[in-house]
Design an enzyme around this catalytic site. Structure first.
Site, mmCIF file in Angstrom:
data_model
loop_
_atom_site.group_PDB
_atom_site.id
_atom_site.type_symbol
_atom_site.label_atom_id
_atom_site.label_comp_id
_atom_site.label_asym_id
_atom_site.label_seq_id
_atom_site.Cartn_x
_atom_site.Cartn_y
_atom_site.Cartn_z
ATOM 1 N N ASP A 8 30.261 61.533 27.525
ATOM 2 C CA ASP A 8 29.321 62.652 27.484
ATOM 3 C C ASP A 8 29.955 63.803 28.275
ATOM 4 O O ASP A 8 31.142 63.729 28.648
ATOM 5 C CB ASP A 8 27.931 62.239 28.005
ATOM 6 C CG ASP A 8 27.899 62.053 29.521
ATOM 7 O OD1 ASP A 8 28.976 62.070 30.171
ATOM 8 O OD2 ASP A 8 26.796 61.881 30.061
ATOM 9 N N CYS A 65 31.020 58.484 31.391
ATOM 10 C CA CYS A 65 29.925 59.427 31.626
ATOM 11 C C CYS A 65 30.002 59.801 33.102
ATOM 12 O O CYS A 65 31.020 59.539 33.746
ATOM 13 C CB CYS A 65 28.569 58.869 31.198
ATOM 14 S SG CYS A 65 27.910 57.499 32.163
ATOM 15 N N GLY A 66 28.963 60.394 33.658
ATOM 16 C CA GLY A 66 29.044 60.813 35.054
ATOM 17 C C GLY A 66 29.320 59.650 35.985
ATOM 18 O O GLY A 66 30.161 59.728 36.884
ATOM 19 N N THR A 67 28.619 58.550 35.745
ATOM 20 C CA THR A 67 28.767 57.361 36.599
ATOM 21 C C THR A 67 29.384 56.165 35.877
ATOM 22 O O THR A 67 29.736 55.182 36.525
ATOM 23 C CB THR A 67 27.382 56.909 37.099
ATOM 24 O OG1 THR A 67 26.562 56.678 35.939
ATOM 25 C CG2 THR A 67 26.742 57.961 37.993
ATOM 26 N N GLY A 68 29.407 56.201 34.572
ATOM 27 C CA GLY A 68 29.793 55.025 33.774
ATOM 28 C C GLY A 68 28.605 54.130 33.482
ATOM 29 O O GLY A 68 28.692 53.220 32.641
ATOM 30 N N GLY A 70 25.060 54.811 32.519
ATOM 31 C CA GLY A 70 24.217 55.002 31.329
ATOM 32 C C GLY A 70 24.953 54.658 30.045
ATOM 33 O O GLY A 70 24.423 53.957 29.172
ATOM 34 N N HIS A 98 38.374 37.086 32.922
ATOM 35 C CA HIS A 98 37.222 36.175 32.873
ATOM 36 C C HIS A 98 36.156 36.576 31.857
ATOM 37 O O HIS A 98 35.458 35.713 31.337
ATOM 38 C CB HIS A 98 36.566 36.088 34.260
ATOM 39 C CG HIS A 98 37.373 35.306 35.244
ATOM 40 N ND1 HIS A 98 36.886 34.891 36.456
ATOM 41 C CD2 HIS A 98 38.658 34.852 35.191
ATOM 42 C CE1 HIS A 98 37.820 34.209 37.116
ATOM 43 N NE2 HIS A 98 38.915 34.191 36.369
ATOM 44 N N ASN A 99 35.997 37.872 31.622
ATOM 45 C CA ASN A 99 34.875 38.328 30.789
ATOM 46 C C ASN A 99 35.297 38.844 29.415
ATOM 47 O O ASN A 99 34.433 39.186 28.605
ATOM 48 C CB ASN A 99 34.089 39.438 31.508
ATOM 49 C CG ASN A 99 33.775 39.088 32.951
ATOM 50 O OD1 ASN A 99 34.225 39.773 33.880
ATOM 51 N ND2 ASN A 99 33.054 38.005 33.182
ATOM 52 N N ARG A 109 32.351 61.218 37.676
ATOM 53 C CA ARG A 109 31.983 61.785 38.970
ATOM 54 C C ARG A 109 32.189 60.766 40.092
ATOM 55 O O ARG A 109 31.750 60.983 41.214
ATOM 56 C CB ARG A 109 30.521 62.231 38.934
ATOM 57 C CG ARG A 109 30.263 63.339 37.923
ATOM 58 C CD ARG A 109 28.788 63.606 37.710
ATOM 59 N NE ARG A 109 28.584 64.617 36.672
ATOM 60 C CZ ARG A 109 27.479 64.753 35.957
ATOM 61 N NH1 ARG A 109 26.448 63.937 36.164
ATOM 62 N NH2 ARG A 109 27.375 65.685 35.032
ATOM 63 N N ARG A 132 37.809 27.789 30.375
ATOM 64 C CA ARG A 132 36.411 27.640 30.790
ATOM 65 C C ARG A 132 35.617 28.947 30.625
ATOM 66 O O ARG A 132 34.398 28.928 30.480
ATOM 67 C CB ARG A 132 36.340 27.161 32.242
ATOM 68 C CG ARG A 132 36.826 28.145 33.271
ATOM 69 C CD ARG A 132 36.877 27.506 34.658
ATOM 70 N NE ARG A 132 37.147 28.463 35.708
ATOM 71 C CZ ARG A 132 38.343 28.972 36.009
ATOM 72 N NH1 ARG A 132 39.406 28.614 35.306
ATOM 73 N NH2 ARG A 132 38.497 29.823 36.998
ATOM 74 N N HIS A 133 36.327 30.063 30.607
ATOM 75 C CA HIS A 133 35.634 31.349 30.469
ATOM 76 C C HIS A 133 35.132 31.574 29.046
ATOM 77 O O HIS A 133 34.136 32.268 28.842
ATOM 78 C CB HIS A 133 36.539 32.490 30.917
ATOM 79 C CG HIS A 133 37.041 32.292 32.312
ATOM 80 N ND1 HIS A 133 36.204 32.298 33.401
ATOM 81 C CD2 HIS A 133 38.284 32.013 32.782
ATOM 82 C CE1 HIS A 133 36.909 32.071 34.491
ATOM 83 N NE2 HIS A 133 38.170 31.886 34.150
ATOM 84 N N ARG A 136 31.705 30.274 28.612
ATOM 85 C CA ARG A 136 30.685 31.143 29.231
ATOM 86 C C ARG A 136 30.372 32.347 28.342
ATOM 87 O O ARG A 136 29.224 32.785 28.263
ATOM 88 C CB ARG A 136 31.163 31.585 30.623
ATOM 89 C CG ARG A 136 31.198 30.392 31.558
ATOM 90 C CD ARG A 136 31.984 30.604 32.814
ATOM 91 N NE ARG A 136 32.063 29.350 33.567
ATOM 92 C CZ ARG A 136 32.949 29.102 34.518
ATOM 93 N NH1 ARG A 136 33.847 30.009 34.834
ATOM 94 N NH2 ARG A 136 32.940 27.946 35.143
HETATM 95 C C1 RB5 Z 1 24.483 63.252 32.860
HETATM 96 O O1 RB5 Z 1 24.032 64.205 33.757
HETATM 97 C C2 RB5 Z 1 24.525 61.887 33.536
HETATM 98 O O2 RB5 Z 1 23.240 61.418 33.708
HETATM 99 C C3 RB5 Z 1 25.380 60.934 32.740
HETATM 100 O O3 RB5 Z 1 26.666 61.445 32.620
HETATM 101 C C4 RB5 Z 1 25.548 59.536 33.309
HETATM 102 O O4 RB5 Z 1 25.985 59.577 34.625
HETATM 103 C C5 RB5 Z 1 24.411 58.632 33.096
HETATM 104 O O5 RB5 Z 1 24.417 57.455 33.465
#
Ligand code: RB5
Length: 147
Positions: A8, A65-68, A70, A98-99, A109, A132-133, A136
């Site tokens: 995004d 995304c901003g945090t990965g 969402g 493992h996954n 961010r 074993r993985h 799972r």
């Molecule tokens: C967008 O502002 C922000 O919410 C999106 O990039 C992300 O971090 C959501 O998890």
């Protein structure tokens, strides 16, 4: 290896950086957008990339995304997707060993560009350990099939 990438607006700049790095290292990259800093909704990009991986068009995908967070939540709604949010190399390695993670999610961010490409490198070059993985992962598939 063909890799699909998407983000995004919050992940756009890091996506561009990762894409450039991978192209310079001879990976074949398909970019599903977004293509600017204009505000968009991350579930759409998470879904598009996840569906392409689930359908077998690409073995692996990268989402930013901003945090990965969402975008990985959205991707994990697609059957067969194991998306992981990673901010350091050890988890990147373990998520493959493992996954058998098939999507790597990063926070634009959260992690800087140099750390991000180190994580991407480790993640793309670590095989699934199986054994074993695998059993799972089969249990995860059973949960998926129940809903
Ligand atoms: C967008 O502002 C922000 O919410 C999106 O990039 C992300 O971090 C959501 O998890």
């Amino acid at each position: 290896m063909k890799i699909v990438i998407g983000s995004d607006h919050g992940g756009y700049l890091l996506k561009e950086h990762i894409k450039k790095y991978l192209e310079e290292n001879n990976y074949d990259i398909e970019d599903y957008g977004t293509h600017s800093l204009e505000s968009v909704d991350y579930p759409e990009f998470g879904q598009r990339v996840a569906e392409a991986v689930a359908q077998g068009k690409y073995k692996k995908g990268i989402l930013v995304c901003g945090t990965g967070l969402g975008i990985s939540i959205a991707a994990n709604k697609v059957k067969g997707i194991r998306a992981v949010v990673v901010s350091e190399s050890f988890s990147a390695k373990m998520s493959r060993l493992h996954n058998d993670a098939n999507i790597l999610a990063l926070g634009g961010r959260v992690v800087g560009p140099d750390l991000a490409v180190e994580i991407v490198d480790v993640w793309l070059n670590t095989p699934f350990e199986g054994g074993r993985h695998a059993k799972r992962l089969e249990k995860i598939r059973e949960i998926e099939n129940k809903y």
